[in-house]
Enzyme design. Structure first.
Site, PDB file in Angstrom:
ATOM      1  N   GLY A 157      -6.343   5.384   5.860  1.00  0.00           N
ATOM      2  CA  GLY A 157      -5.932   6.378   4.874  1.00  0.00           C
ATOM      3  C   GLY A 157      -6.269   7.791   5.327  1.00  0.00           C
ATOM      4  O   GLY A 157      -7.247   8.006   6.042  1.00  0.00           O
TER       5      GLY A 157
ATOM      6  N   TYR B  23      -9.724   2.917  -4.897  1.00  0.00           N
ATOM      7  CA  TYR B  23      -8.675   3.911  -5.127  1.00  0.00           C
ATOM      8  C   TYR B  23      -8.638   4.510  -6.519  1.00  0.00           C
ATOM      9  O   TYR B  23      -8.008   5.539  -6.733  1.00  0.00           O
ATOM     10  CB  TYR B  23      -7.293   3.295  -4.840  1.00  0.00           C
ATOM     11  CG  TYR B  23      -7.158   2.829  -3.426  1.00  0.00           C
ATOM     12  CD1 TYR B  23      -7.190   3.732  -2.370  1.00  0.00           C
ATOM     13  CD2 TYR B  23      -7.019   1.479  -3.128  1.00  0.00           C
ATOM     14  CE1 TYR B  23      -7.084   3.311  -1.066  1.00  0.00           C
ATOM     15  CE2 TYR B  23      -6.906   1.042  -1.830  1.00  0.00           C
ATOM     16  CZ  TYR B  23      -6.936   1.963  -0.805  1.00  0.00           C
ATOM     17  OH  TYR B  23      -6.832   1.544   0.490  1.00  0.00           O
TER      18      TYR B  23
ATOM     19  N   SER C 176      -6.410  -3.326   1.524  1.00  0.00           N
ATOM     20  CA  SER C 176      -6.830  -2.794   0.216  1.00  0.00           C
ATOM     21  C   SER C 176      -7.401  -3.857  -0.703  1.00  0.00           C
ATOM     22  O   SER C 176      -7.277  -3.767  -1.918  1.00  0.00           O
ATOM     23  CB  SER C 176      -5.665  -2.101  -0.483  1.00  0.00           C
ATOM     24  OG  SER C 176      -5.134  -1.103   0.346  1.00  0.00           O
TER      25      SER C 176
ATOM     26  N   GLU D  51       0.825  -1.216   0.000  1.00  0.00           N
ATOM     27  CA  GLU D  51       0.000   0.000   0.000  1.00  0.00           C
ATOM     28  C   GLU D  51       0.859   1.267   0.000  1.00  0.00           C
ATOM     29  O   GLU D  51       0.405   2.340   0.409  1.00  0.00           O
ATOM     30  CB  GLU D  51      -0.923  -0.015   1.215  1.00  0.00           C
ATOM     31  CG  GLU D  51      -1.968  -1.110   1.127  1.00  0.00           C
ATOM     32  CD  GLU D  51      -2.666  -1.335   2.458  1.00  0.00           C
ATOM     33  OE1 GLU D  51      -3.734  -0.773   2.658  1.00  0.00           O
ATOM     34  OE2 GLU D  51      -2.130  -2.073   3.298  1.00  0.00           O
TER      35      GLU D  51
ATOM     36  N   GLU E 258     -13.091  -6.202   9.905  1.00  0.00           N
ATOM     37  CA  GLU E 258     -11.683  -6.011  10.272  1.00  0.00           C
ATOM     38  C   GLU E 258     -11.500  -4.653  10.922  1.00  0.00           C
ATOM     39  O   GLU E 258     -12.365  -3.776  10.824  1.00  0.00           O
ATOM     40  CB  GLU E 258     -10.781  -6.087   9.034  1.00  0.00           C
ATOM     41  CG  GLU E 258     -11.078  -5.009   8.008  1.00  0.00           C
ATOM     42  CD  GLU E 258      -9.855  -4.572   7.202  1.00  0.00           C
ATOM     43  OE1 GLU E 258      -8.731  -4.968   7.534  1.00  0.00           O
ATOM     44  OE2 GLU E 258     -10.045  -3.794   6.262  1.00  0.00           O
TER      45      GLU E 258
ATOM     46  N   ASP F   9     -14.278  -1.895   9.787  1.00  0.00           N
ATOM     47  CA  ASP F   9     -15.102  -2.217   8.618  1.00  0.00           C
ATOM     48  C   ASP F   9     -16.191  -3.187   9.046  1.00  0.00           C
ATOM     49  O   ASP F   9     -15.909  -4.199   9.705  1.00  0.00           O
ATOM     50  CB  ASP F   9     -14.247  -2.859   7.515  1.00  0.00           C
ATOM     51  CG  ASP F   9     -13.330  -1.851   6.846  1.00  0.00           C
ATOM     52  OD1 ASP F   9     -13.561  -0.638   7.017  1.00  0.00           O
ATOM     53  OD2 ASP F   9     -12.392  -2.266   6.147  1.00  0.00           O
TER      54      ASP F   9
ATOM     55  N   ARG G 133     -10.284   2.361  12.417  1.00  0.00           N
ATOM     56  CA  ARG G 133     -11.503   2.374  11.594  1.00  0.00           C
ATOM     57  C   ARG G 133     -11.979   0.945  11.420  1.00  0.00           C
ATOM     58  O   ARG G 133     -11.260   0.115  10.868  1.00  0.00           O
ATOM     59  CB  ARG G 133     -11.190   2.994  10.234  1.00  0.00           C
ATOM     60  CG  ARG G 133     -12.362   3.658   9.538  1.00  0.00           C
ATOM     61  CD  ARG G 133     -12.042   3.890   8.070  1.00  0.00           C
ATOM     62  NE  ARG G 133     -12.134   2.643   7.360  1.00  0.00           N
ATOM     63  CZ  ARG G 133     -11.302   2.262   6.382  1.00  0.00           C
ATOM     64  NH1 ARG G 133     -10.304   3.017   5.995  1.00  0.00           N
ATOM     65  NH2 ARG G 133     -11.468   1.096   5.799  1.00  0.00           N
TER      66      ARG G 133
ATOM     67  N   ASN H  28      -8.857  -1.424  11.004  1.00  0.00           N
ATOM     68  CA  ASN H  28      -7.713  -0.758  10.378  1.00  0.00           C
ATOM     69  C   ASN H  28      -7.095   0.164  11.426  1.00  0.00           C
ATOM     70  O   ASN H  28      -7.781   1.051  11.940  1.00  0.00           O
ATOM     71  CB  ASN H  28      -8.188   0.071   9.183  1.00  0.00           C
ATOM     72  CG  ASN H  28      -8.872  -0.801   8.145  1.00  0.00           C
ATOM     73  OD1 ASN H  28      -8.221  -1.530   7.419  1.00  0.00           O
ATOM     74  ND2 ASN H  28     -10.201  -0.750   8.095  1.00  0.00           N
TER      75      ASN H  28
HETATM   76  N1  LIG Z   1     -17.304 -11.744   4.571  1.00  0.00           N
HETATM   77  C1  LIG Z   1     -17.495 -10.820   3.636  1.00  0.00           C
HETATM   78  N2  LIG Z   1     -18.728 -10.704   3.045  1.00  0.00           N
HETATM   79  C2  LIG Z   1     -18.938  -9.791   2.068  1.00  0.00           C
HETATM   80  N3  LIG Z   1     -17.990  -8.945   1.609  1.00  0.00           N
HETATM   81  C3  LIG Z   1     -16.757  -9.020   2.139  1.00  0.00           C
HETATM   82  C4  LIG Z   1     -16.444  -9.955   3.181  1.00  0.00           C
HETATM   83  N4  LIG Z   1     -15.145  -9.804   3.506  1.00  0.00           N
HETATM   84  C5  LIG Z   1     -14.662  -8.815   2.715  1.00  0.00           C
HETATM   85  N5  LIG Z   1     -15.633  -8.335   1.893  1.00  0.00           N
HETATM   86  C6  LIG Z   1     -15.492  -7.255   0.903  1.00  0.00           C
HETATM   87  O1  LIG Z   1     -14.112  -7.049   0.634  1.00  0.00           O
HETATM   88  C7  LIG Z   1     -13.675  -5.774   1.104  1.00  0.00           C
HETATM   89  C8  LIG Z   1     -12.307  -5.889   1.763  1.00  0.00           C
HETATM   90  O2  LIG Z   1     -12.344  -6.786   2.843  1.00  0.00           O
HETATM   91  P1  LIG Z   1     -11.728  -6.457   4.283  1.00  0.00           P
HETATM   92  O3  LIG Z   1     -11.981  -7.634   5.147  1.00  0.00           O
HETATM   93  O4  LIG Z   1     -12.231  -5.151   4.769  1.00  0.00           O
HETATM   94  O5  LIG Z   1     -10.160  -6.418   3.974  1.00  0.00           O
HETATM   95  P2  LIG Z   1      -9.166  -5.292   3.409  1.00  0.00           P
HETATM   96  O6  LIG Z   1      -9.913  -3.990   3.392  1.00  0.00           O
HETATM   97  O7  LIG Z   1      -8.042  -5.322   4.389  1.00  0.00           O
HETATM   98  O8  LIG Z   1      -8.770  -5.777   2.080  1.00  0.00           O
HETATM   99  C9  LIG Z   1     -14.754  -5.335   2.090  1.00  0.00           C
HETATM  100  O9  LIG Z   1     -14.770  -3.937   2.171  1.00  0.00           O
HETATM  101  C10 LIG Z   1     -16.006  -5.947   1.463  1.00  0.00           C
HETATM  102  O10 LIG Z   1     -16.445  -5.161   0.366  1.00  0.00           O
HETATM  103 MG   LIG Z   2     -11.236  -3.259   4.788  1.00  0.00          MG
END
Ligand SMILES: Nc1ncnc2c1ncn2[C@@H]1O[C@H](COP(=O)(O)OP(=O)(O)O)[C@@H](O)[C@H]1O
Ligand SMILES: [Mg+2]
Length: 315
Positions: free
Chosen positions: A280, A220, A150, A22, A274, A261, A259, A276
């Site tokens: 950003g 992004y 990301s 990143e 998750e 999610d 932050r 963060n």
């Molecule tokens: N279990 C899930 N069900 C539905 N969408 C998911 C799931 N896990 C991740 N996503 C999608 O993928 C994106 C990134 O996943 P995330 O776990 O936030 O990891 P990162 O942001 O670190 O890549 C999320 O913002 C969501 O849009």
């Molecule tokens: Mg995320």
């Protein structure tokens, strides 16, 4: 939170760039943070750990560090450990909370242990039984590396036969890989500021990506993702999601800022994805957007963060 007087911050180093996948986002965040600090009259300097040595950091006479690094070596406890050893107070979570939050599997272990709602998952090991994984989690499901950000290395798997390829792709980033139950519904993110009892959430942001696909491009590059803040959620649900974010932050031992999610399922139940710990900070980033909705300008947010820098050994 109080906006500190710029002069009281002393000599500030903004860490940005770094070695992670990143890097580019971090360079953008860090240069904006640096510019904001300087425009407020702070004696602020940039530092790129991928280009400069830690000896320069040690000898720079810095009173505090603002971490604008993302991912590995920036968000995972390593730079936090270096700053502890150098005795330079820094923004955000300490070594332990950073390392924990960087690992999506360990994060889920902590949350589940605390009874917080996070989607069911299976850690995939080489030779895993695809049929058993699909039977347990249902299809579609999400495969992602435990330690990357990301959306890199993440796949939405719709058929059992795609699981192996998804695992192989995730493995390129980190061989700790999880398969997670797919949550169909609105995507939310919630900034949290403070620490322990003083931790509090900023307004929830609702994210609407094209076809519900919030991937690297839609995060992004593209312009088609829509962000709503205020979120438009009913007040009670907004509050519930904020409370969940604060609890998830406290359970991980996070400090300074973070932050969470979150996804809402079709029954409007929130699920934690998750945390963060070094979000950003470009002018298009989510924490500044939410802060703005709470009446906190970008400059004030940066000053508040810089003012919260601390040594957090043991945290
Ligand atoms: N279990 C899930 N069900 C539905 N969408 C998911 C799931 N896990 C991740 N996503 C999608 O993928 C994106 C990134 O996943 P995330 O776990 O936030 O990891 P990162 O942001 O670190 O890549 C999320 O913002 C969501 O849009
Ligand atoms: Mg995320």
């Amino acid at each position: 939170m109080q906006r500190p007087e710029p002069k009281t911050l002393g000599k500030v180093v903004v860490l940005y760039g770094g070695h992670s996948a990143e890097r580019e986002v971090s360079l953008k965040s860090g240069s904006m943070v640096l510019k904001a600090l300087q425009s407020c009259g702070v004696d602020a300097h940039g530092f790129d750990p991928a280009r400069q040595s830690l000896a320069e950091l040690a000898g720079g006479g810095f009173d505090r560090a603002v971490i604008s690094l993302h991912g590995r070596f920036g968000e995972d406890g390593t730079i936090q450990g270096a700053l502890e050893l150098l005795r330079i107070p820094y923004t955000g979570s300490g070594v332990k909370a950073s390392a924990l939050s960087m690992d999506k599997i360990l994060t889920k272990v902590v949350w589940r242990n605390a009874g917080l709602n996070t989607p069911d998952y299976v850690q995939l090991q080489p030779g895993f039984d695809a049929q058993a994984v699909a039977a347990r989690l249902g299809l579609p499901l999400i495969v992602k590396p435990a330690q990357e950000g990301s959306t890199l290395g993440l796949t939405k798997v719709s058929e059992e036969a795609e699981l192996q390829a998804a695992f192989d792709k995730a493995c390129k980033y980190d061989c700790q890989v999880l398969a997670e139950k797919f949550i169909q519904g609105a995507e939310l993110t919630v900034p949290v500021l403070g620490e322990g009892d003083t931790a509090h959430a900023l307004p929830v942001i609702r994210i609407q990506a094209p076809q519900g696909n919030y991937d690297y491009h839609n995060k992004y590059i593209g312009n088609d993702t829509q962000y709503f803040c205020p979120s438009g959620l009913p007040e009670a649900l907004e509050h519930e999601v904020q409370q969940l974010a604060v609890q998830s932050y406290r359970q991980l031992g996070c400090a300074g800022w973070g932050r969470a999610d979150v996804m809402l399922d079709e029954a409007q139940r929130p699920w934690l994805l998750e945390m963060n710990t070094s979000p950003g900070m470009t002018d298009h980033s989510l924490v500044p957007m939410s802060a703005r909705a709470a009446g906190i300008s970008y400059e004030d947010l940066v000053l508040i963060l810089a003012g919260s820098a601390a040594l957090r050994a043991g945290g």
